[in-house]
Design a protein around this motif. Sequence first.
Motif, PDB file in Angstrom:
ATOM      1  N   GLY A   1       0.807  -1.227   0.000  1.00 62.74           N
ATOM      2  CA  GLY A   1       0.000   0.000   0.000  1.00 62.74           C
ATOM      3  C   GLY A   1       0.834   1.268   0.000  1.00 62.74           C
ATOM      4  N   LYS A   2       2.143   1.111  -0.151  1.00 62.05           N
ATOM      5  CA  LYS A   2       3.012   2.297  -0.075  1.00 62.05           C
ATOM      6  C   LYS A   2       3.793   2.488  -1.382  1.00 62.05           C
ATOM      7  CE  LYS A   2       3.178   2.340   4.881  1.00 62.05           C
ATOM      8  NZ  LYS A   2       2.701   1.002   5.270  1.00 62.05           N
ATOM      9  N   TYR A   3       4.211   3.715  -1.595  1.00 62.30           N
ATOM     10  CA  TYR A   3       5.113   4.003  -2.707  1.00 62.30           C
ATOM     11  C   TYR A   3       6.549   3.832  -2.227  1.00 62.30           C
ATOM     12  CZ  TYR A   3       1.072   6.602  -4.632  1.00 62.30           C
ATOM     13  OH  TYR A   3      -0.157   6.980  -5.095  1.00 62.30           O
ATOM     14  N   VAL A   4       7.422   3.458  -3.147  1.00 59.73           N
ATOM     15  CA  VAL A   4       8.853   3.465  -2.821  1.00 59.73           C
ATOM     16  C   VAL A   4       9.524   4.459  -3.777  1.00 59.73           C
ATOM     17  CG1 VAL A   4      10.935   2.119  -2.440  1.00 59.73           C
ATOM     18  CG2 VAL A   4       8.686   1.034  -2.154  1.00 59.73           C
ATOM     19  N   PHE A   5       9.952   5.572  -3.202  1.00 61.78           N
ATOM     20  CA  PHE A   5      10.600   6.637  -3.979  1.00 61.78           C
ATOM     21  C   PHE A   5      12.118   6.570  -3.774  1.00 61.78           C
ATOM     22  CE2 PHE A   5       6.581   9.159  -2.853  1.00 61.78           C
ATOM     23  CZ  PHE A   5       6.037   9.118  -4.128  1.00 61.78           C
ATOM     24  N   PRO A   6      12.893   7.073  -4.743  1.00 64.79           N
ATOM     25  CA  PRO A   6      14.324   7.267  -4.448  1.00 64.79           C
ATOM     26  C   PRO A   6      14.466   8.334  -3.370  1.00 64.79           C
ATOM     27  CG  PRO A   6      13.751   8.189  -6.615  1.00 64.79           C
ATOM     28  CD  PRO A   6      12.511   7.519  -6.091  1.00 64.79           C
ATOM     29  N   GLY A   7      15.496   8.233  -2.557  1.00 65.37           N
ATOM     30  CA  GLY A   7      15.731   9.249  -1.525  1.00 65.37           C
ATOM     31  C   GLY A   7      15.688  10.642  -2.143  1.00 65.37           C
ATOM     32  N   PHE A   8      15.052  11.568  -1.442  1.00 65.16           N
ATOM     33  CA  PHE A   8      14.923  12.923  -1.988  1.00 65.16           C
ATOM     34  C   PHE A   8      16.191  13.735  -1.693  1.00 65.16           C
ATOM     35  CE2 PHE A   8      10.638  11.288  -1.669  1.00 65.16           C
ATOM     36  CZ  PHE A   8      10.142  11.608  -2.932  1.00 65.16           C
ATOM     37  N   ILE A   9      16.425  14.688  -2.579  1.00 63.32           N
ATOM     38  CA  ILE A   9      17.652  15.499  -2.494  1.00 63.32           C
ATOM     39  C   ILE A   9      17.257  16.965  -2.365  1.00 63.32           C
ATOM     40  CG2 ILE A   9      19.740  16.203  -3.732  1.00 63.32           C
ATOM     41  CD1 ILE A   9      19.600  13.478  -5.203  1.00 63.32           C
TER      42      ILE A   9
ATOM     43  N   THR B   1      15.686  13.583  -8.667  1.00 62.93           N
ATOM     44  CA  THR B   1      16.498  13.122  -9.797  1.00 62.93           C
ATOM     45  C   THR B   1      17.245  14.250 -10.517  1.00 62.93           C
ATOM     46  OG1 THR B   1      14.771  11.470 -10.057  1.00 62.93           O
ATOM     47  CG2 THR B   1      16.404  11.609 -11.819  1.00 62.93           C
ATOM     48  N   LYS B   2      16.531  15.353 -10.757  1.00 68.71           N
ATOM     49  CA  LYS B   2      17.155  16.438 -11.528  1.00 68.71           C
ATOM     50  C   LYS B   2      18.342  17.035 -10.774  1.00 68.71           C
ATOM     51  CE  LYS B   2      16.953  18.802 -15.391  1.00 68.71           C
ATOM     52  NZ  LYS B   2      15.794  19.419 -16.035  1.00 68.71           N
ATOM     53  N   ALA B   3      18.194  17.177  -9.470  1.00 67.53           N
ATOM     54  CA  ALA B   3      19.325  17.700  -8.680  1.00 67.53           C
ATOM     55  C   ALA B   3      20.496  16.727  -8.750  1.00 67.53           C
ATOM     56  CB  ALA B   3      18.898  17.935  -7.233  1.00 67.53           C
ATOM     57  N   ALA B   4      20.193  15.413  -8.695  1.00 68.69           N
ATOM     58  CA  ALA B   4      21.276  14.418  -8.791  1.00 68.69           C
ATOM     59  C   ALA B   4      21.999  14.567 -10.121  1.00 68.69           C
ATOM     60  CB  ALA B   4      20.706  13.012  -8.647  1.00 68.69           C
ATOM     61  N   LYS B   5      21.233  14.784 -11.183  1.00 65.51           N
ATOM     62  CA  LYS B   5      21.858  14.909 -12.513  1.00 65.51           C
ATOM     63  C   LYS B   5      22.669  16.206 -12.628  1.00 65.51           C
ATOM     64  CE  LYS B   5      18.682  11.957 -15.031  1.00 65.51           C
ATOM     65  NZ  LYS B   5      17.469  11.853 -15.849  1.00 65.51           N
ATOM     66  N   LEU B   6      22.084  17.310 -12.178  1.00 67.78           N
ATOM     67  CA  LEU B   6      22.766  18.598 -12.344  1.00 67.78           C
ATOM     68  C   LEU B   6      24.026  18.691 -11.501  1.00 67.78           C
ATOM     69  CD1 LEU B   6      19.741  21.091 -12.357  1.00 67.78           C
ATOM     70  CD2 LEU B   6      21.253  20.485 -14.265  1.00 67.78           C
ATOM     71  N   PHE B   7      24.009  18.025 -10.346  1.00 67.26           N
ATOM     72  CA  PHE B   7      25.119  18.215  -9.409  1.00 67.26           C
ATOM     73  C   PHE B   7      26.039  16.988  -9.307  1.00 67.26           C
ATOM     74  CE2 PHE B   7      21.868  21.344  -7.951  1.00 67.26           C
ATOM     75  CZ  PHE B   7      22.550  22.461  -8.430  1.00 67.26           C
ATOM     76  N   GLY B   8      25.985  16.130 -10.342  1.00 67.85           N
ATOM     77  CA  GLY B   8      26.988  15.067 -10.448  1.00 67.85           C
ATOM     78  C   GLY B   8      26.801  13.923  -9.471  1.00 67.85           C
ATOM     79  N   LEU B   9      25.563  13.640  -9.093  1.00 70.01           N
ATOM     80  CA  LEU B   9      25.313  12.534  -8.152  1.00 70.01           C
ATOM     81  C   LEU B   9      24.609  11.342  -8.798  1.00 70.01           C
ATOM     82  CD1 LEU B   9      24.069  14.713  -5.150  1.00 70.01           C
ATOM     83  CD2 LEU B   9      26.250  13.514  -5.314  1.00 70.01           C
ATOM     84  N   PHE B  10      24.106  11.533  -9.994  1.00 72.37           N
ATOM     85  CA  PHE B  10      23.320  10.505 -10.685  1.00 72.37           C
ATOM     86  C   PHE B  10      24.247   9.510 -11.391  1.00 72.37           C
ATOM     87  CE2 PHE B  10      20.686   8.845 -14.130  1.00 72.37           C
ATOM     88  CZ  PHE B  10      19.486   8.604 -13.476  1.00 72.37           C
ATOM     89  N   PRO B  11      23.968   8.210 -11.411  1.00 78.10           N
ATOM     90  CA  PRO B  11      22.822   7.500 -10.854  1.00 78.10           C
ATOM     91  C   PRO B  11      23.067   6.923  -9.454  1.00 78.10           C
ATOM     92  CG  PRO B  11      24.017   6.052 -12.312  1.00 78.10           C
ATOM     93  CD  PRO B  11      24.780   7.342 -12.267  1.00 78.10           C
TER      94      PRO B  11
ATOM     95  N   THR C   1      17.744   7.880  -8.071  1.00 81.29           N
ATOM     96  CA  THR C   1      16.937   6.875  -8.748  1.00 81.29           C
ATOM     97  C   THR C   1      16.974   5.560  -7.969  1.00 81.29           C
ATOM     98  OG1 THR C   1      16.372   5.959 -10.902  1.00 81.29           O
ATOM     99  CG2 THR C   1      18.721   5.934 -10.308  1.00 81.29           C
ATOM    100  N   ILE C   2      16.130   4.636  -8.402  1.00 84.51           N
ATOM    101  CA  ILE C   2      16.136   3.288  -7.825  1.00 84.51           C
ATOM    102  C   ILE C   2      16.584   2.354  -8.933  1.00 84.51           C
ATOM    103  CG2 ILE C   2      14.698   1.454  -6.834  1.00 84.51           C
ATOM    104  CD1 ILE C   2      12.921   3.643  -5.614  1.00 84.51           C
ATOM    105  N   ALA C   3      17.804   1.868  -8.820  1.00 91.57           N
ATOM    106  CA  ALA C   3      18.365   1.007  -9.870  1.00 91.57           C
ATOM    107  C   ALA C   3      19.427   0.120  -9.237  1.00 91.57           C
ATOM    108  CB  ALA C   3      18.995   1.868 -10.970  1.00 91.57           C
ATOM    109  N   VAL C   4      19.668  -1.017  -9.858  1.00 90.04           N
ATOM    110  CA  VAL C   4      20.743  -1.887  -9.375  1.00 90.04           C
ATOM    111  C   VAL C   4      22.055  -1.102  -9.476  1.00 90.04           C
ATOM    112  CG1 VAL C   4      22.040  -3.998  -9.875  1.00 90.04           C
ATOM    113  CG2 VAL C   4      19.531  -4.018  -9.922  1.00 90.04           C
TER     114      VAL C   4
END
Length: 459
Positions: free
Chosen positions: A48-56, A369-379, A383-386
Motif C-alpha cells: 500500500g506504499k510508494y517506494v521513492f528514491p531518496g529525496f535530495i 532526480t534532476k538535482a542528482a543529474k545537475l550536481f553530479g550525483l546521478f545515478p 533513482t532506484i536502480a541496481v
Amino acid sequence: MALLIQNGEIITADSRYAADIFVEFETITRIGTNLEIPEHTEVIDATGKYVFPGFIDPHVHVYLPFMATFAKDTHETASKAAVIGGTTTYIEMCCPNRTEDALEGYNLWKSKAAGHSACDYSFHMSVTKFDDNTEKQLREIVKDGISSFKIFLSYKNFFGVDDGEMFKTMTLAKELGVIVTAHCENAELVGQLQAKLLNEGKTGPEYHEPSRPESVEAEGTNRFATFLETTGATGYVVHLSCQPALKAAMAAKSRGVPIYIESVLPHFMLDKTHAEHPNHEGAKFVMSPPLRDKKNQKPLWDALEQGFIDTVGTDHCPFDVAQKALGIGDFTKIPNGIPAIEDRVNVLYTYGVSRGNLDIHRFVDAASTKAAKLFGLFPRKGTIAVGSDADLVIYDPNYRGVISSKTQTVNNDYNGFEGMEIDGKPSVVTVRGHVQVRDGKFVGNSSMGELLRRKPQHF
Ligand code: URP
Ligand code: ZN
Ligand code: ZN
C-alpha cells in the motif's frame, strides 16, 4: 546486513511498477519479484506504499554565520529533520564571507558536518570574492570533490560579488566544468530601497518585500543569464520567486543559454501577506528573495509542472523568534530565512501531486532526480536502480496529518507551514541501506552521513 523491501510500488522520475528491492550493505543489488530471501535478511513490508528514491534538497543552510547571528541548526538537527521528511541527501551552501579565506571556510564547513549527519551531503562552494589566491583555492576545492560554485549578486560587502568577480568565477567554472549557482537580486537597488524606506519610517517586516521588488530579482536573473551567455558557463538560479524573474530565465533558456531554475518551497506556498502579520510576527516570514504577491504562485506551479522549473529545494535556514527580534525597528536587520527541510517532500506531494496537477514522476524528478543529474550525483543518487545507493523512501499516501511546530523535529520554535494539512508521509527511510526512519520516527545513526565527492561535469 541485507534488506528486502517487499510489495511496494516503485516510483522514479520515469517509471512506475510493482517490485521488490534487495539491498546488500549500502547498495541496491536486485529488483524484481519473488526474490530469494537469504538468511539474516530484514524484510520490510511496503504494501500500500510508494517506494521513492531518496529525496535530495539542493539548497540548505546548516552552519551559517549571517546577519549578526548564526542559523540555528547543527548537522545533527538538520539531518534528522531531513530524513524524517524523506530527504536523504542535502547540498549545503558553504558560505565564508568576503573577509574570509575560501579554503579555510571550506575546511571549517566540512568540519562542522563530518561525523555529525544522519544523511549524505555535499557543498556548493560560495565564491564571495575573486583574487589570485581564491582562484588557486577554488581549484583545490574542486579537486576535493566539489563541482558547483555559488555566487550572490545580493548582500553587498558580505557575500556579494561584483560583475568583474562574477565574470572571473564563471570563466573558471567553464574551464573546470563546474556549474555556477546564483542568488539573483540587484544589490545596489536593494541597498538604495532599504535606505529610502527606513528614511520614511517604514521599519516593519512588511517593508522587506518592497525593498526587494520583483524587478530587482528579474534584473539579477537577466544579468546572471547574460554573463553565462558571454562566458559559456552553465548556471543555476537558486530560489527563483516570481514571474518577472521566471520570464528572464525562460527567455535565456529559449535562446540556448545553459541555465537551470530552482524554486523553493516557501515561494510555492506562502506569500507576502505572511510578512505583514502584526507584532513583528511577520519577521518569521522574512527571507530573500522575499515572499511575493500570491499571483506569482500559479506561474511557479505551472512552470514546475511543465519542467521549466527544474528543481524544488528549501533554502532551509532556521532563525528562532528571539533571533528574528534583532530586526525590531529595522527590517534590514531581521535574519533572513525560513526552515523547510522537514516539510518539503510532504508539502510538495500534498499540494502538487495529491491536490494539484503535478505529475508524480515530475515530483520525483524535481525533488530528487534532476538535482542528482545537475550536481553530479546521478545515478548513485536520485533513482532506484541496481548499483545505486540504497537511499529509499517508503511513502504512505494514506497518512493524513497537520504540520505543527509542536511535533516537528526541526530545531526551531515556529514552523512557517503551521496548520497545513499533509496527505502523506515517509514511513521508512533508508540512507545507504541503513534504516534511519521507521514508523515515521528517527531510529537511526546520526553520524553515518558522508561527504559526497563529485566530479566536474562538462555540460
Ligand atoms: O533568506 C534567505 N534566503 N536566507 C539564506 C541566505 C540566502 O540568501 O540563501
Ligand atoms: Zn539566497
Ligand atoms: Zn540560500
